[in-house]
Enzyme design. Structure first.
Site, PDB file in Angstrom:
ATOM      1  N   ASP A  76       0.853  -1.183   0.000  1.00 23.78           N
ATOM      2  CA  ASP A  76       0.000   0.000   0.000  1.00 23.78           C
ATOM      3  C   ASP A  76       0.889   1.234   0.000  1.00 23.78           C
ATOM      4  O   ASP A  76       2.004   1.210   0.522  1.00 23.78           O
ATOM      5  CB  ASP A  76      -0.918   0.033   1.224  1.00 23.78           C
ATOM      6  CG  ASP A  76      -2.008   1.071   1.078  1.00 23.78           C
ATOM      7  OD1 ASP A  76      -2.958   0.827   0.302  1.00 23.78           O
ATOM      8  OD2 ASP A  76      -1.901   2.142   1.693  1.00 23.78           O
ATOM      9  N   GLN A  77       0.371   2.295  -0.603  1.00 26.58           N
ATOM     10  CA  GLN A  77       1.113   3.553  -0.657  1.00 26.58           C
ATOM     11  C   GLN A  77       0.209   4.702  -0.221  1.00 26.58           C
ATOM     12  O   GLN A  77      -0.940   4.790  -0.662  1.00 26.58           O
ATOM     13  CB  GLN A  77       1.632   3.818  -2.068  1.00 26.58           C
ATOM     14  CG  GLN A  77       2.493   5.078  -2.161  1.00 26.58           C
ATOM     15  CD  GLN A  77       3.016   5.295  -3.571  1.00 26.58           C
ATOM     16  OE1 GLN A  77       2.266   5.682  -4.450  1.00 26.58           O
ATOM     17  NE2 GLN A  77       4.284   5.021  -3.782  1.00 26.58           N
TER      18      GLN A  77
END
Length: 199
Positions: A76-77
């Site tokens: 995830d970013q």
């Protein structure tokens, strides 16, 4: 022809991101792709690094529950603007607003990767923080860029690997692919720890 590698556990990427799929292909390992069913809503007061790590682990576990024998990658970013999380804009108006907020500022892109295998009990996660310095952007620059590249599925509304590089003054990172969505140096480290043999 004999393989150089002994049989390994199946590898699954828990992601709908085409960018992460393309990055993982660089490692030349066979893998499947499965979409994780995870609510990505930030928790009250949750800092961007904690949010990215929590979601990466949640995605890996969600897919590992379907493939318990596999080694599963979740990632995830979150774009971190002075502690305020910025996700994927989703549309033009929100992208204009995001780039307007980031204009002239430094944004930390927090990219988390988690590797999980339910069969062995393996679970590890790492975070790569990428410092991105945005130039002062004029409204017409923002508009031209967004119309040209339409990066509405990217946290922070810009693709550094494309035309978005023209919006920046500097990128500082110890894991070059982290900004695109999957920190491959850290991913390799976690895969080796999970028992995956890499070339």
């Amino acid at each position: 022809m004999q393989s150089f590698f002994p049989p390994q556990r199946p590898l699954v990427l828990g992601s709908t991101s085409r960018y992460r799929r393309e990055l993982l292909q660089r490692l030349r390992l066979p893998f499947e792709v499965t979409a994780p069913d995870v609510d990505e809503t930030p928790q009250p007061g949750e800092a961007p690094p904690a949010l990215a790590l929590r979601l990466a682990l949640a995605k890996a576990h969600a897919v590992a529950s379907q493939y318990p024998e596999a080694v599963v990658i979740g990632s995830d970013q979150v774009a971190d603007l002075a502690g305020h999380p910025l996700g994927k804009p989703g549309n033009h108006e929100r992208a204009v607003a995001q780039l307007g907020m980031m204009s002239g500022h430094t944004v930390i892109f927090q990219t988390a990767v988690a590797v999980v295998c339910h069969a062995t009990g393996f679970e590890q996660a790492e975070l790569a923080a990428v410092e991105v310095r945005f130039r002062a952007l004029a409204e017409d620059e923002i508009e031209r860029y967004l119309r040209a590249e339409q990066p509405y599925d990217c946290a922070g509304s810009a693709k550094s690997e494309g035309l978005g590089i023209s919006l920046l003054d500097a990128i500082v990172s110890d894991d070059p692919t982290a900004l695109i969505g999957l920190p491959l140096i850290r991913t390799c480290r976690l895969l080796r720890a999970a028992g995956i043999i890499l070339p």
